[in-house]
Design a protein around this motif. Structure first.
Motif, PDB file in Angstrom:
ATOM      1  N   GLN A  17       0.829  -1.203   0.000  1.00  0.00           N
ATOM      2  CA  GLN A  17       0.000   0.000   0.000  1.00  0.00           C
ATOM      3  C   GLN A  17       0.863   1.253   0.000  1.00  0.00           C
ATOM      4  OE1 GLN A  17      -2.392  -1.086   3.474  1.00  0.00           O
ATOM      5  NE2 GLN A  17      -4.219  -1.172   2.172  1.00  0.00           N
ATOM      6  N   VAL A  18       1.978   1.217   0.735  1.00  0.00           N
ATOM      7  CA  VAL A  18       2.901   2.349   0.745  1.00  0.00           C
ATOM      8  C   VAL A  18       3.484   2.561  -0.646  1.00  0.00           C
ATOM      9  CG1 VAL A  18       5.079   3.217   1.654  1.00  0.00           C
ATOM     10  CG2 VAL A  18       3.461   2.075   3.186  1.00  0.00           C
ATOM     11  N   ALA A  19       3.874   1.472  -1.309  1.00  0.00           N
ATOM     12  CA  ALA A  19       4.468   1.576  -2.641  1.00  0.00           C
ATOM     13  C   ALA A  19       3.474   2.168  -3.637  1.00  0.00           C
ATOM     14  CB  ALA A  19       4.939   0.197  -3.110  1.00  0.00           C
ATOM     15  N   LEU A  20       2.220   1.712  -3.572  1.00  0.00           N
ATOM     16  CA  LEU A  20       1.205   2.224  -4.497  1.00  0.00           C
ATOM     17  C   LEU A  20       0.822   3.661  -4.155  1.00  0.00           C
ATOM     18  CD1 LEU A  20      -1.018  -0.970  -4.880  1.00  0.00           C
ATOM     19  CD2 LEU A  20       0.467   0.059  -6.618  1.00  0.00           C
ATOM     20  N   PHE A  21       0.821   3.993  -2.877  1.00  0.00           N
ATOM     21  CA  PHE A  21       0.559   5.367  -2.455  1.00  0.00           C
ATOM     22  C   PHE A  21       1.599   6.318  -3.036  1.00  0.00           C
ATOM     23  CE2 PHE A  21       2.291   8.380   0.719  1.00  0.00           C
ATOM     24  CZ  PHE A  21       1.314   9.368   0.654  1.00  0.00           C
ATOM     25  N   LYS A  23       3.361   5.906  -5.675  1.00  0.00           N
ATOM     26  CA  LYS A  23       3.159   6.020  -7.126  1.00  0.00           C
ATOM     27  C   LYS A  23       2.003   6.972  -7.431  1.00  0.00           C
ATOM     28  CE  LYS A  23       2.465   3.282 -11.318  1.00  0.00           C
ATOM     29  NZ  LYS A  23       3.589   3.967 -12.006  1.00  0.00           N
ATOM     30  N   CYS A  24       0.931   6.878  -6.633  1.00  0.00           N
ATOM     31  CA  CYS A  24      -0.215   7.771  -6.833  1.00  0.00           C
ATOM     32  C   CYS A  24       0.161   9.235  -6.608  1.00  0.00           C
ATOM     33  CB  CYS A  24      -1.351   7.381  -5.886  1.00  0.00           C
ATOM     34  SG  CYS A  24      -2.161   5.821  -6.263  1.00  0.00           S
ATOM     35  N   MET A  25       1.110   9.472  -5.724  1.00  0.00           N
ATOM     36  CA  MET A  25       1.534  10.835  -5.460  1.00  0.00           C
ATOM     37  C   MET A  25       2.373  11.391  -6.610  1.00  0.00           C
ATOM     38  SD  MET A  25       0.128  11.815  -2.698  1.00  0.00           S
ATOM     39  CE  MET A  25       0.982  13.392  -2.658  1.00  0.00           C
ATOM     40  N   ARG A  26       2.980  10.501  -7.387  1.00  0.00           N
ATOM     41  CA  ARG A  26       3.818  10.949  -8.503  1.00  0.00           C
ATOM     42  C   ARG A  26       3.017  11.179  -9.783  1.00  0.00           C
ATOM     43  NH1 ARG A  26       7.186   6.756  -6.487  1.00  0.00           N
ATOM     44  NH2 ARG A  26       6.535   5.407  -8.225  1.00  0.00           N
ATOM     45  N   MET A 164      -5.724  23.634 -14.474  1.00  0.00           N
ATOM     46  CA  MET A 164      -5.127  23.044 -13.275  1.00  0.00           C
ATOM     47  C   MET A 164      -5.741  21.663 -13.077  1.00  0.00           C
ATOM     48  SD  MET A 164      -5.192  26.428 -10.823  1.00  0.00           S
ATOM     49  CE  MET A 164      -4.152  25.662  -9.592  1.00  0.00           C
ATOM     50  N   LYS A 165      -5.116  20.695 -13.689  1.00  0.00           N
ATOM     51  CA  LYS A 165      -5.674  19.339 -13.695  1.00  0.00           C
ATOM     52  C   LYS A 165      -5.583  18.695 -12.310  1.00  0.00           C
ATOM     53  CE  LYS A 165      -4.651  18.301 -18.551  1.00  0.00           C
ATOM     54  NZ  LYS A 165      -4.268  19.664 -18.929  1.00  0.00           N
ATOM     55  N   PRO A 166      -6.674  18.096 -11.826  1.00  0.00           N
ATOM     56  CA  PRO A 166      -6.624  17.375 -10.548  1.00  0.00           C
ATOM     57  C   PRO A 166      -5.885  16.056 -10.695  1.00  0.00           C
ATOM     58  CG  PRO A 166      -8.776  17.115 -11.567  1.00  0.00           C
ATOM     59  CD  PRO A 166      -8.018  18.088 -12.428  1.00  0.00           C
ATOM     60  N   ARG A 167      -5.389  15.528  -9.603  1.00  0.00           N
ATOM     61  CA  ARG A 167      -4.818  14.188  -9.598  1.00  0.00           C
ATOM     62  C   ARG A 167      -5.968  13.188  -9.769  1.00  0.00           C
ATOM     63  NH1 ARG A 167      -0.044  12.685  -7.978  1.00  0.00           N
ATOM     64  NH2 ARG A 167       0.341  14.491  -9.313  1.00  0.00           N
ATOM     65  N   VAL A 168      -5.740  12.141 -10.551  1.00  0.00           N
ATOM     66  CA  VAL A 168      -6.773  11.137 -10.822  1.00  0.00           C
ATOM     67  C   VAL A 168      -6.323   9.787 -10.267  1.00  0.00           C
ATOM     68  CG1 VAL A 168      -8.028   9.868 -12.612  1.00  0.00           C
ATOM     69  CG2 VAL A 168      -7.586  12.323 -12.892  1.00  0.00           C
ATOM     70  N   ILE A 169      -7.218   9.148  -9.537  1.00  0.00           N
ATOM     71  CA  ILE A 169      -6.964   7.800  -9.029  1.00  0.00           C
ATOM     72  C   ILE A 169      -8.163   6.929  -9.377  1.00  0.00           C
ATOM     73  CG2 ILE A 169      -6.592   6.338  -6.996  1.00  0.00           C
ATOM     74  CD1 ILE A 169      -5.275   8.689  -5.643  1.00  0.00           C
ATOM     75  N   GLY A 170      -7.908   5.810 -10.033  1.00  0.00           N
ATOM     76  CA  GLY A 170      -8.959   4.840 -10.312  1.00  0.00           C
ATOM     77  C   GLY A 170      -8.778   3.632  -9.409  1.00  0.00           C
ATOM     78  N   LEU A 171      -9.882   3.063  -8.958  1.00  0.00           N
ATOM     79  CA  LEU A 171      -9.852   1.876  -8.108  1.00  0.00           C
ATOM     80  C   LEU A 171     -10.630   0.757  -8.792  1.00  0.00           C
ATOM     81  CD1 LEU A 171     -10.791   3.583  -4.694  1.00  0.00           C
ATOM     82  CD2 LEU A 171      -8.506   3.279  -5.673  1.00  0.00           C
ATOM     83  N   SER A 198      -4.198   7.845 -17.005  1.00  0.00           N
ATOM     84  CA  SER A 198      -3.503   7.216 -15.885  1.00  0.00           C
ATOM     85  C   SER A 198      -2.751   5.979 -16.345  1.00  0.00           C
ATOM     86  CB  SER A 198      -4.511   6.819 -14.796  1.00  0.00           C
ATOM     87  OG  SER A 198      -5.291   7.920 -14.384  1.00  0.00           O
ATOM     88  N   LYS A 199      -1.926   5.458 -15.451  1.00  0.00           N
ATOM     89  CA  LYS A 199      -1.227   4.202 -15.674  1.00  0.00           C
ATOM     90  C   LYS A 199      -1.695   3.174 -14.642  1.00  0.00           C
ATOM     91  CE  LYS A 199       1.437   5.259 -19.135  1.00  0.00           C
ATOM     92  NZ  LYS A 199       1.289   4.569 -20.444  1.00  0.00           N
ATOM     93  N   VAL A 200      -1.899   1.951 -15.099  1.00  0.00           N
ATOM     94  CA  VAL A 200      -2.319   0.879 -14.200  1.00  0.00           C
ATOM     95  C   VAL A 200      -1.147   0.483 -13.306  1.00  0.00           C
ATOM     96  CG1 VAL A 200      -3.088  -1.523 -14.050  1.00  0.00           C
ATOM     97  CG2 VAL A 200      -4.087   0.011 -15.766  1.00  0.00           C
ATOM     98  N   ALA A 201      -1.433   0.316 -12.017  1.00  0.00           N
ATOM     99  CA  ALA A 201      -0.413  -0.132 -11.065  1.00  0.00           C
ATOM    100  C   ALA A 201      -0.993  -1.246 -10.215  1.00  0.00           C
ATOM    101  CB  ALA A 201       0.034   1.027 -10.174  1.00  0.00           C
ATOM    102  N   THR A 202      -0.197  -2.286  -9.992  1.00  0.00           N
ATOM    103  CA  THR A 202      -0.639  -3.403  -9.170  1.00  0.00           C
ATOM    104  C   THR A 202       0.558  -3.967  -8.428  1.00  0.00           C
ATOM    105  OG1 THR A 202      -1.929  -5.455  -9.177  1.00  0.00           O
ATOM    106  CG2 THR A 202      -0.358  -5.145 -10.989  1.00  0.00           C
TER     107      THR A 202
END
Length: 308
Positions: A17-21, A23-26, A164-171, A198-202
């Motif tokens: 979860q830390v690793a994916l977090f 990545k989401c911040m980047r 000013m584009k918002p950060r996007v997170i898909g779940l 976005s880019k898929v991360a798993t």
């Protein structure tokens, strides 16, 4: 909702979860994890880290988008429990379709995190009540639904025009919205990435999530084709002969008259032989596909059920 918890409980994130977090911040990210692996918790970590944008008079807004009214309620409760922000949920049951811009502006000003169905945000953006430049974060729950003319996709069509584009997170627990041929899988995934910019991360190793996700442990069992014994082959031979002979068999009326006053049901000339032939066919089928005693039991039961 996959991350339930008691009030005021501070969870410790797992390593993945830390690793994916991070990545989401980047960059914009589609988090692809099994149900129960804590996707929502990662999104809330990002929301809290970006929380400074939600403070002040001209504050930004973080928006969580879901597909059902039930999820609006669940996510609203969860975010209230685990963040210090002013949170409000909006669904069609609140008659928001009839709200004017003044009512919406009051809600947007006094709240910092909005949870709503995708259709509502698509509507207020389309009617120019809400400017997506005011959002610092868009979280799309079950984002694999964002295909064709879904409201998630309608929202993202405005993304390129934002200053000013918002950060996007898909779940999502699945990257495909329906059946897909194997050679089309990567194309569908790429389309989803393009839709959400976005880019898929798993996980790099599926073992990292063992013990957390709800996916069952899968075991592959193989079964050999039933091989007919000599007795079964002989029985099938006799059954084939029986079916051939039944084609020339005729039911006499006097036979039916003799059993008329018994517990048996008389066979009608038009359909009696068809029933008998079908029973023989069933017996042959079960002999070919089941063990001998099981096949005999099935047909024995069928005969007495039909009373022929």
């Amino acid at each position: 909702m996959e991350d339930a918890g008691e009030d005021n409980v501070e969870f410790i994130p797992r390593n993945y979860q830390v690793a994916l977090f991070e990545k989401c911040m980047r960059e914009n990210t589609i988090i692809f994890l099994p149900t129960g692996a804590g996707k929502t918790f990662i999104a809330i970590m990002v929301l809290k880290r970006m929380g400074k944008d939600l403070l002040g008079e001209n504050h930004k807004l973080s928006i969580i988008l879901v597909n059902t009214v039930a999820l609006v309620d669940q996510h609203t409760k969860y975010i209230k429990q685990h963040t210090p922000f002013e949170v409000a949920g909006f669904s069609g049951e609140m008659n928001v379709d009839f709200w004017n811009s003044q009512i919406w502006n009051e809600q947007l000003q006094k709240n910092q995190v909005l949870v709503m169905t995708c259709e509502i945000l698509a509507g207020i953006v389309r009617n120019k009540i809400f400017d997506l430049n005011r959002a610092n974060l868009l979280i799309f729950d079950e984002c694999h639904h964002g295909v064709n003319d879904h409201s998630m996709r309608q929202i993202m069509t405005n993304f390129q025009n934002l200053a000013m584009k918002p950060r996007v997170i898909g779940l999502t627990a699945t990257l495909l919205n329906g059946n897909c041929k194997p050679d089309r899988v990567m194309n569908e995934v790429e389309t989803l990435e393009i839709t959400f910019q976005s880019k898929v991360a798993t996980l790099e190793e599926s073992g990292d999530v063992d013990g957390y996700a709800t996916n069952p442990k899968e075991i592959l069992e193989t079964f050999r084709t039933h091989t007919l014994s000599g007795v079964e082959l002989e029985c099938i031979k006799h059954l084939d002969t029986m079916m051939q002979n039944l084609k020339y068999f005729r039911i006499e009326t006097e036979v039916n008259e003799r059993i008329k006053h018994t517990s048996l049901t008389p066979l009608e000339p038009n359909d009696g032989l068809k029933k008998v032939i079908n029973i023989v066919k069933d017996l042959k089928f079960h002999l070919e596909n089941l063990e001998y005693m099981v096949a005999v039991f099935v047909v024995y039961h069928t005969i007495f059920k039909l009373k022929v």
